[in-house]
Design a protein around this motif. Structure first.
Motif, PDB file in Angstrom:
ATOM      1  N   THR A   1       4.728  17.740 -16.440  1.00 54.67           N
ATOM      2  CA  THR A   1       4.087  17.274 -15.788  1.00 54.67           C
ATOM      3  C   THR A   1       3.349  18.374 -13.946  1.00 54.67           C
ATOM      4  N   SER A   2       3.183  18.177 -13.200  1.00 57.66           N
ATOM      5  CA  SER A   2       2.339  18.897 -12.663  1.00 57.66           C
ATOM      6  C   SER A   2       2.342  17.659 -11.463  1.00 57.66           C
ATOM      7  N   GLU A   3       1.753  18.552 -10.127  1.00 55.49           N
ATOM      8  CA  GLU A   3       1.801  17.510  -8.598  1.00 55.49           C
ATOM      9  C   GLU A   3       0.165  16.585  -8.545  1.00 55.49           C
ATOM     10  N   PRO A   4       0.137  15.774  -9.037  1.00 56.01           N
ATOM     11  CA  PRO A   4      -0.843  15.050  -8.998  1.00 56.01           C
ATOM     12  C   PRO A   4      -1.776  15.077  -7.248  1.00 56.01           C
ATOM     13  N   ASP A   5      -2.128  14.867  -7.303  1.00 55.02           N
ATOM     14  CA  ASP A   5      -3.561  14.865  -5.468  1.00 55.02           C
ATOM     15  C   ASP A   5      -3.305  13.198  -5.564  1.00 55.02           C
ATOM     16  N   ASP A   6      -3.549  12.710  -4.422  1.00 58.94           N
ATOM     17  CA  ASP A   6      -3.727  11.142  -4.248  1.00 58.94           C
ATOM     18  C   ASP A   6      -5.000  10.498  -4.991  1.00 58.94           C
ATOM     19  N   SER A   7      -5.539  10.524  -5.529  1.00 62.57           N
ATOM     20  CA  SER A   7      -6.272  10.181  -6.076  1.00 62.57           C
ATOM     21  C   SER A   7      -6.040   9.878  -7.268  1.00 62.57           C
ATOM     22  N   MET A   8      -5.223  10.824  -8.066  1.00 60.22           N
ATOM     23  CA  MET A   8      -4.552  10.456  -8.850  1.00 60.22           C
ATOM     24  C   MET A   8      -3.092   8.995  -8.507  1.00 60.22           C
ATOM     25  N   ILE A   9      -2.597   9.194  -8.315  1.00 58.51           N
ATOM     26  CA  ILE A   9      -1.493   7.983  -7.290  1.00 58.51           C
ATOM     27  C   ILE A   9      -2.303   7.262  -7.434  1.00 58.51           C
ATOM     28  N   GLU A  10      -3.607   6.774  -6.873  1.00 62.55           N
ATOM     29  CA  GLU A  10      -4.110   5.875  -6.964  1.00 62.55           C
ATOM     30  C   GLU A  10      -4.266   5.028  -7.973  1.00 62.55           C
ATOM     31  N   VAL A  11      -4.861   5.437  -8.867  1.00 62.89           N
ATOM     32  CA  VAL A  11      -5.285   5.372 -10.024  1.00 62.89           C
ATOM     33  C   VAL A  11      -3.542   4.262 -11.010  1.00 62.89           C
ATOM     34  N   ALA A  12      -2.344   5.128 -10.950  1.00 64.92           N
ATOM     35  CA  ALA A  12      -0.883   5.201 -11.412  1.00 64.92           C
ATOM     36  C   ALA A  12      -0.887   4.191 -10.641  1.00 64.92           C
ATOM     37  N   ILE A  13      -1.603   3.769  -9.102  1.00 66.88           N
ATOM     38  CA  ILE A  13      -0.039   2.648  -8.600  1.00 66.88           C
ATOM     39  C   ILE A  13      -1.479   1.017  -9.620  1.00 66.88           C
ATOM     40  N   ARG A  14      -2.701   1.184  -9.478  1.00 65.81           N
ATOM     41  CA  ARG A  14      -3.175   0.284 -10.060  1.00 65.81           C
ATOM     42  C   ARG A  14      -2.677  -0.043 -11.126  1.00 65.81           C
ATOM     43  N   ALA A  15      -2.458   0.729 -11.931  1.00 67.44           N
ATOM     44  CA  ALA A  15      -1.892   0.589 -13.774  1.00 67.44           C
ATOM     45  C   ALA A  15      -0.954   0.005 -13.254  1.00 67.44           C
ATOM     46  N   VAL A  16      -0.214   0.492 -12.887  1.00 64.70           N
ATOM     47  CA  VAL A  16       1.654  -0.611 -12.225  1.00 64.70           C
ATOM     48  C   VAL A  16       1.379  -1.945 -12.100  1.00 64.70           C
ATOM     49  N   GLU A  17       0.489  -1.794 -10.845  1.00 65.31           N
ATOM     50  CA  GLU A  17       0.667  -3.208 -10.082  1.00 65.31           C
ATOM     51  C   GLU A  17       0.239  -4.066 -11.117  1.00 65.31           C
ATOM     52  N   THR A  18      -0.890  -3.677 -12.103  1.00 61.85           N
ATOM     53  CA  THR A  18      -1.311  -4.528 -13.212  1.00 61.85           C
ATOM     54  C   THR A  18      -0.319  -5.350 -14.269  1.00 61.85           C
ATOM     55  N   VAL A  19       0.578  -4.802 -14.276  1.00 67.33           N
ATOM     56  CA  VAL A  19       1.169  -5.678 -15.723  1.00 67.33           C
ATOM     57  C   VAL A  19       3.290  -6.075 -14.927  1.00 67.33           C
ATOM     58  N   PHE A  20       3.158  -5.492 -13.389  1.00 70.09           N
ATOM     59  CA  PHE A  20       4.381  -4.941 -12.696  1.00 70.09           C
ATOM     60  C   PHE A  20       4.554  -5.365 -11.656  1.00 70.09           C
ATOM     61  N   ASP A  21       5.377  -6.308 -11.503  1.00 69.84           N
ATOM     62  CA  ASP A  21       5.515  -7.385  -9.919  1.00 69.84           C
ATOM     63  C   ASP A  21       6.487  -6.496  -9.856  1.00 69.84           C
ATOM     64  N   TRP A  22       5.750  -5.605  -9.021  1.00 66.50           N
ATOM     65  CA  TRP A  22       6.973  -4.584  -7.909  1.00 66.50           C
ATOM     66  C   TRP A  22       7.758  -4.721  -6.504  1.00 66.50           C
ATOM     67  N   ARG A  23       7.104  -5.947  -6.449  1.00 62.90           N
ATOM     68  CA  ARG A  23       7.637  -6.581  -5.143  1.00 62.90           C
ATOM     69  C   ARG A  23       8.588  -7.319  -5.208  1.00 62.90           C
ATOM     70  N   ALA A  24       8.274  -7.844  -6.287  1.00 60.06           N
ATOM     71  CA  ALA A  24      10.056  -9.112  -6.935  1.00 60.06           C
ATOM     72  C   ALA A  24      10.677  -8.378  -7.515  1.00 60.06           C
ATOM     73  N   TYR A  25      10.462  -6.876  -7.724  1.00 61.88           N
ATOM     74  CA  TYR A  25      11.806  -6.295  -9.019  1.00 61.88           C
ATOM     75  C   TYR A  25      11.999  -5.245  -7.641  1.00 61.88           C
ATOM     76  N   LEU A  26      11.895  -5.136  -6.362  1.00 63.55           N
ATOM     77  CA  LEU A  26      12.616  -4.823  -5.364  1.00 63.55           C
ATOM     78  C   LEU A  26      13.851  -5.540  -4.112  1.00 63.55           C
ATOM     79  N   ALA A  27      13.215  -7.100  -4.141  1.00 66.65           N
ATOM     80  CA  ALA A  27      13.111  -7.788  -3.807  1.00 66.65           C
ATOM     81  C   ALA A  27      15.100  -8.161  -4.037  1.00 66.65           C
ATOM     82  N   GLU A  28      15.136  -7.803  -5.837  1.00 65.13           N
ATOM     83  CA  GLU A  28      16.359  -8.259  -6.576  1.00 65.13           C
ATOM     84  C   GLU A  28      17.099  -7.667  -7.124  1.00 65.13           C
ATOM     85  N   ASN A  29      16.673  -5.620  -6.884  1.00 62.85           N
ATOM     86  CA  ASN A  29      17.249  -5.244  -6.945  1.00 62.85           C
ATOM     87  C   ASN A  29      17.656  -4.533  -6.073  1.00 62.85           C
ATOM     88  N   PHE A  30      17.519  -3.747  -4.806  1.00 65.49           N
ATOM     89  CA  PHE A  30      17.454  -3.788  -3.561  1.00 65.49           C
ATOM     90  C   PHE A  30      16.897  -4.738  -2.129  1.00 65.49           C
TER      91      PHE A  30
END
Length: 331
Positions: free
Chosen positions: A279-308
């Motif tokens: 693993t290496s430190e990514p740049d912001d453009s790579m982080i944007e790609v990762a966020i898009r992948a997460v948000e396509t299959v995972f409702d992180w807001r609902a997860y935070l509301a339930e667990n945090f």
């Protein structure tokens, strides 16, 4: 940290994220746009009850990862293939005629088989043969088993160091870091955005790199107990025991991903150190790609509301206690 259930892998200029049976692959295309493809894959452990049993499910979960990994890797590579204007050769035409629409699946299966065979030869059989060279000088079988394990780890490190010299692999390791940082960001109760992800850790206990290290360490324990004098039987034992070792290793990794026990965290530490290679430190453009992948299959807001609930956010909102959570994730 609270278990979210999401996982993923880096692909060529992108990331695949999986949540349950759903997965999404996001790729940064040559024109700078992010392309996202969503798919569904039912695990072998869900199709056959026996495959879901403890110490059995690890092997089939690994097979699932390889199948999805090859599929998403091939899809991402399609955006970066060279423009071939030449006519297909006779061999290509023959393959197309024999396999037709199943050609891609057949090639993927062949690549997977070859990859597994090479991995077994390089990381299981070769270290054993190499260690036997010193057997006349080291009569103790226990010491020989430890030496074989150390050689296996050293070969793995050299292999990673060697391939990391390639530009494409270096960028893949950066996307690998972005994948981990996204999951850490969520599982530490922070809003999923570029700033929070950037400050999160690029190491994660459920990583495949940790799994491989666990396999190598557990193989030492197995081969210290199981001793065979005949060379060919020794080679066979290394191959036959792979599913057993993988099954035990998977159970530990599964436990580590769900536990915050001090003992488990201590035992997980070598795997986190090993992730420094992959693993290496990514740049912001790579982080944007990762966020898009997460948000396509995972409702992180609902997860935070339930667990945090104390840091849950609404659309566009800011999480409370963000700084403390960032420090925890980075640590």
């Amino acid at each position: 940290m609270k278990y979210s259930g999401i996982g993923g892998q880096a692909v060529i200029e992108g990331i695949m994220m999986k949540n349950g049976d759903d997965y999404a692959t996001a790729v940064r295309k040559p024109d700078g746009e992010i392309e996202v493809a969503r798919g569904r894959y039912v695990s072998l452990t869900e199709k056959v009850k026996f495959f879901s049993l403890p110490f059995v499910r690890g092997v089939f979960s690994f097979a699932d990862s390889m199948i999805i990994g090859m599929k998403t890797l091939t899809w991402s590579a399609g955006f970066f293939e060279d423009d071939e204007s030449t006519e297909p050769g006779k061999f290509e035409l023959w393959l197309d005629r024999v396999f037709g629409e199943k050609l891609e699946a057949a090639l993927m299966s062949l690549v997977m088989v070859i990859s597994v065979v090479l991995a077994i030869v390089i990381f299981m059989v070769f270290p054993m043969l190499l260690s036997r060279v010193l057997h006349p000088l080291i009569p103790s079988e226990t010491v020989m088993a430890i030496l074989e394990g150390i050689l296996r780890i050293l070969i793995f490190i050299c292999y990673i160091k060697l391939i990391s010299r390639m530009e494409d692999i270096r960028r893949t390791f950066m996307y690998h870091g972005a994948e981990h940082k996204c999951i850490n960001c969520i599982e530490h109760g922070m809003e999923l955005n570029v700033e929070n992800v950037r400050r999160s850790s690029k190491e994660h206990k459920r990583c495949g790199t940790s799994f491989l290290l666990i396999v190598m360490v557990i193989s030492i324990l197995f081969f210290m107990v199981i001793r065979v004098d005949n060379l060919w039987l020794r080679i066979v034992s290394r191959i036959v025991l792979i599913p057993v070792i993988a099954g035990v290793s998977y159970e530990f990794l599964r436990l580590a991903g769900r536990s915050e026990s001090r003992l488990v965290n201590l035992l997980s530490r070598p795997g986190l150190w090993m992730q420094g290679l992959t693993t290496s430190e990514p740049d912001d453009s790579m982080i944007e790609v990762a966020i898009r992948a997460v948000e396509t299959v995972f409702d992180w807001r609902a997860y935070l509301a339930e667990n945090f609930p104390e840091t849950a956010v609404s659309e566009g909102g800011e999480a409370a206690s963000c700084k403390a959570k960032m420090e925890e994730a980075a640590g």
